[in-house]
Design a protein around this motif. Structure first.
Motif, PDB file in Angstrom:
ATOM      1  N   ARG A   1      -4.798  -7.938   6.279  1.00 46.56           N
ATOM      2  CA  ARG A   1      -3.409  -8.295   6.571  1.00 46.56           C
ATOM      3  C   ARG A   1      -2.964  -9.363   5.583  1.00 46.56           C
ATOM      4  NH1 ARG A   1      -1.309  -6.165  10.895  1.00 46.56           N
ATOM      5  NH2 ARG A   1      -2.649  -5.218  12.441  1.00 46.56           N
ATOM      6  N   GLY A   2      -1.753  -9.265   5.115  1.00 44.19           N
ATOM      7  CA  GLY A   2      -1.232 -10.251   4.189  1.00 44.19           C
ATOM      8  C   GLY A   2      -1.620  -9.968   2.751  1.00 44.19           C
ATOM      9  N   ARG A   3      -1.314 -10.927   1.909  1.00 42.12           N
ATOM     10  CA  ARG A   3      -1.548 -10.793   0.468  1.00 42.12           C
ATOM     11  C   ARG A   3      -3.034 -10.730   0.128  1.00 42.12           C
ATOM     12  NH1 ARG A   3       1.819 -11.836  -3.832  1.00 42.12           N
ATOM     13  NH2 ARG A   3       3.970 -11.812  -3.177  1.00 42.12           N
ATOM     14  N   LEU A   4      -3.328  -9.952  -0.892  1.00 42.47           N
ATOM     15  CA  LEU A   4      -4.674  -9.917  -1.429  1.00 42.47           C
ATOM     16  C   LEU A   4      -4.849 -11.085  -2.396  1.00 42.47           C
ATOM     17  CD1 LEU A   4      -4.995  -6.117  -2.276  1.00 42.47           C
ATOM     18  CD2 LEU A   4      -5.936  -7.295  -0.286  1.00 42.47           C
ATOM     19  N   ALA A   5      -6.038 -11.618  -2.419  1.00 40.42           N
ATOM     20  CA  ALA A   5      -6.389 -12.614  -3.426  1.00 40.42           C
ATOM     21  C   ALA A   5      -6.407 -11.911  -4.784  1.00 40.42           C
ATOM     22  CB  ALA A   5      -7.754 -13.222  -3.118  1.00 40.42           C
ATOM     23  N   PRO A   6      -6.231 -12.633  -5.883  1.00 35.79           N
ATOM     24  CA  PRO A   6      -6.212 -11.994  -7.201  1.00 35.79           C
ATOM     25  C   PRO A   6      -7.429 -11.097  -7.469  1.00 35.79           C
ATOM     26  CG  PRO A   6      -5.452 -14.245  -7.404  1.00 35.79           C
ATOM     27  CD  PRO A   6      -5.933 -14.077  -5.973  1.00 35.79           C
ATOM     28  N   LYS A   7      -8.616 -11.557  -7.082  1.00 36.70           N
ATOM     29  CA  LYS A   7      -9.821 -10.738  -7.295  1.00 36.70           C
ATOM     30  C   LYS A   7      -9.748  -9.457  -6.468  1.00 36.70           C
ATOM     31  CE  LYS A   7     -14.844 -10.883  -7.207  1.00 36.70           C
ATOM     32  NZ  LYS A   7     -16.038 -11.673  -6.951  1.00 36.70           N
ATOM     33  N   GLN A   8      -9.277  -9.553  -5.228  1.00 33.71           N
ATOM     34  CA  GLN A   8      -9.134  -8.379  -4.366  1.00 33.71           C
ATOM     35  C   GLN A   8      -8.104  -7.406  -4.945  1.00 33.71           C
ATOM     36  OE1 GLN A   8      -8.084 -10.593  -0.848  1.00 33.71           O
ATOM     37  NE2 GLN A   8     -10.058 -10.124   0.122  1.00 33.71           N
ATOM     38  N   PHE A   9      -6.997  -7.935  -5.455  1.00 34.49           N
ATOM     39  CA  PHE A   9      -5.983  -7.080  -6.045  1.00 34.49           C
ATOM     40  C   PHE A   9      -6.533  -6.375  -7.285  1.00 34.49           C
ATOM     41  CE2 PHE A   9      -1.942  -6.403  -8.479  1.00 34.49           C
ATOM     42  CZ  PHE A   9      -1.454  -5.408  -7.642  1.00 34.49           C
ATOM     43  N   GLY A  10      -7.354  -7.060  -8.056  1.00 31.76           N
ATOM     44  CA  GLY A  10      -8.002  -6.435  -9.205  1.00 31.76           C
ATOM     45  C   GLY A  10      -8.879  -5.267  -8.795  1.00 31.76           C
ATOM     46  N   ILE A  11      -9.592  -5.441  -7.701  1.00 25.39           N
ATOM     47  CA  ILE A  11     -10.419  -4.341  -7.173  1.00 25.39           C
ATOM     48  C   ILE A  11      -9.523  -3.204  -6.702  1.00 25.39           C
ATOM     49  CG2 ILE A  11     -11.991  -3.682  -5.308  1.00 25.39           C
ATOM     50  CD1 ILE A  11     -13.164  -6.576  -5.557  1.00 25.39           C
ATOM     51  N   MET A  12      -8.450  -3.526  -5.994  1.00 24.09           N
ATOM     52  CA  MET A  12      -7.538  -2.508  -5.481  1.00 24.09           C
ATOM     53  C   MET A  12      -6.933  -1.682  -6.624  1.00 24.09           C
ATOM     54  SD  MET A  12      -6.019  -0.949  -3.040  1.00 24.09           S
ATOM     55  CE  MET A  12      -5.907  -1.854  -1.524  1.00 24.09           C
ATOM     56  N   LYS A  13      -6.594  -2.332  -7.719  1.00 25.43           N
ATOM     57  CA  LYS A  13      -5.974  -1.628  -8.835  1.00 25.43           C
ATOM     58  C   LYS A  13      -6.904  -0.588  -9.448  1.00 25.43           C
ATOM     59  CE  LYS A  13      -4.507  -5.086 -11.398  1.00 25.43           C
ATOM     60  NZ  LYS A  13      -3.747  -5.937 -12.327  1.00 25.43           N
ATOM     61  N   GLN A  14      -8.186  -0.710  -9.208  1.00 27.01           N
ATOM     62  CA  GLN A  14      -9.138   0.250  -9.766  1.00 27.01           C
ATOM     63  C   GLN A  14      -8.998   1.644  -9.166  1.00 27.01           C
ATOM     64  OE1 GLN A  14     -13.106  -1.344  -9.425  1.00 27.01           O
ATOM     65  NE2 GLN A  14     -12.596  -3.168 -10.605  1.00 27.01           N
TER      66      GLN A  14
ATOM     67  N   THR B   1      -6.633   3.647  -9.187  1.00 29.80           N
ATOM     68  CA  THR B   1      -5.978   4.587 -10.087  1.00 29.80           C
ATOM     69  C   THR B   1      -6.984   5.187 -11.074  1.00 29.80           C
ATOM     70  OG1 THR B   1      -5.348   2.777 -11.572  1.00 29.80           O
ATOM     71  CG2 THR B   1      -3.745   3.431  -9.913  1.00 29.80           C
ATOM     72  N   ILE B   2      -7.844   4.359 -11.596  1.00 30.38           N
ATOM     73  CA  ILE B   2      -8.861   4.814 -12.550  1.00 30.38           C
ATOM     74  C   ILE B   2      -9.916   5.666 -11.847  1.00 30.38           C
ATOM     75  CG2 ILE B   2     -10.625   4.074 -14.209  1.00 30.38           C
ATOM     76  CD1 ILE B   2      -7.723   3.438 -15.063  1.00 30.38           C
ATOM     77  N   ILE B   3     -10.332   5.232 -10.677  1.00 29.05           N
ATOM     78  CA  ILE B   3     -11.338   5.984  -9.919  1.00 29.05           C
ATOM     79  C   ILE B   3     -10.818   7.380  -9.596  1.00 29.05           C
ATOM     80  CG2 ILE B   3     -12.574   6.107  -7.719  1.00 29.05           C
ATOM     81  CD1 ILE B   3     -12.662   2.974  -7.844  1.00 29.05           C
TER      82      ILE B   3
ATOM     83  N   LEU C   1     -10.869  13.344 -10.985  1.00 28.40           N
ATOM     84  CA  LEU C   1     -10.146  14.579 -11.296  1.00 28.40           C
ATOM     85  C   LEU C   1     -10.258  14.978 -12.763  1.00 28.40           C
ATOM     86  CD1 LEU C   1      -7.029  13.630  -9.198  1.00 28.40           C
ATOM     87  CD2 LEU C   1      -8.625  15.490  -8.662  1.00 28.40           C
ATOM     88  N   CYS C   2     -10.884  14.140 -13.564  1.00 33.62           N
ATOM     89  CA  CYS C   2     -10.986  14.345 -15.004  1.00 33.62           C
ATOM     90  C   CYS C   2     -11.691  15.660 -15.346  1.00 33.62           C
ATOM     91  CB  CYS C   2     -11.755  13.174 -15.615  1.00 33.62           C
ATOM     92  SG  CYS C   2     -11.945  13.267 -17.384  1.00 33.62           S
ATOM     93  N   GLY C   3     -11.164  16.330 -16.340  1.00 35.13           N
ATOM     94  CA  GLY C   3     -11.803  17.554 -16.818  1.00 35.13           C
ATOM     95  C   GLY C   3     -11.486  18.784 -15.987  1.00 35.13           C
ATOM     96  N   GLY C   4     -10.456  18.699 -15.150  1.00 33.31           N
ATOM     97  CA  GLY C   4     -10.090  19.844 -14.324  1.00 33.31           C
ATOM     98  C   GLY C   4      -9.698  21.048 -15.164  1.00 33.31           C
ATOM     99  N   HIS C   5      -9.997  22.211 -14.666  1.00 29.91           N
ATOM    100  CA  HIS C   5      -9.726  23.439 -15.414  1.00 29.91           C
ATOM    101  C   HIS C   5      -8.399  24.080 -15.038  1.00 29.91           C
ATOM    102  CE1 HIS C   5     -13.672  23.285 -17.203  1.00 29.91           C
ATOM    103  NE2 HIS C   5     -14.201  23.117 -16.008  1.00 29.91           N
TER     104      HIS C   5
END
Length: 90
Positions: free
Chosen positions: A9-22, A24-26, A31-35
């Motif tokens: 609940r509430g704002r993420l700490a900067p380190k937590q937000f950095g983890i959350m932003k991952q 998109t990459i994950i 899905l990489c290499g889909g045919h």
């Protein structure tokens, strides 16, 4: 993503937000290499749906028309969903 971050609940700490932003990459990596065209489009959306027109988004800081249209559409839908449904971090 760890539940401690997803359900916080509430704002993420900067380190937590950095983890959350991952997420998109994950997601894009999964899905990489889909045919099929659908899987390739899904990879694009997963990677780019948090980009922002002004370049303040993530993960790549793309701007304007440099953000794929499908990702822009999903970004608007995600924003609408966040504003109209209860989420722990609101």
């Amino acid at each position: 993503m760890p539940d401690a971050i997803l359900l916080k609940r509430g704002r993420l700490a900067p380190k937590q937000f950095g983890i959350m932003k991952q997420h998109t990459i994950i997601g894009a990596t999964m899905l990489c290499g889909g045919h099929t065209r659908l899987i390739r489009l899904s990879e694009t959306i997963a990677r780019s749906h948090h980009e922002r027109w002004d370049g303040s988004g993530y993960p790549d800081g793309n701007t304007g028309d440099g953000i794929p249209l499908a990702a822009r559409i999903v970004g608007v839908v995600d924003f609408f969903d966040a504003m109209t449904h209860a989420r722990p971090y609101r």
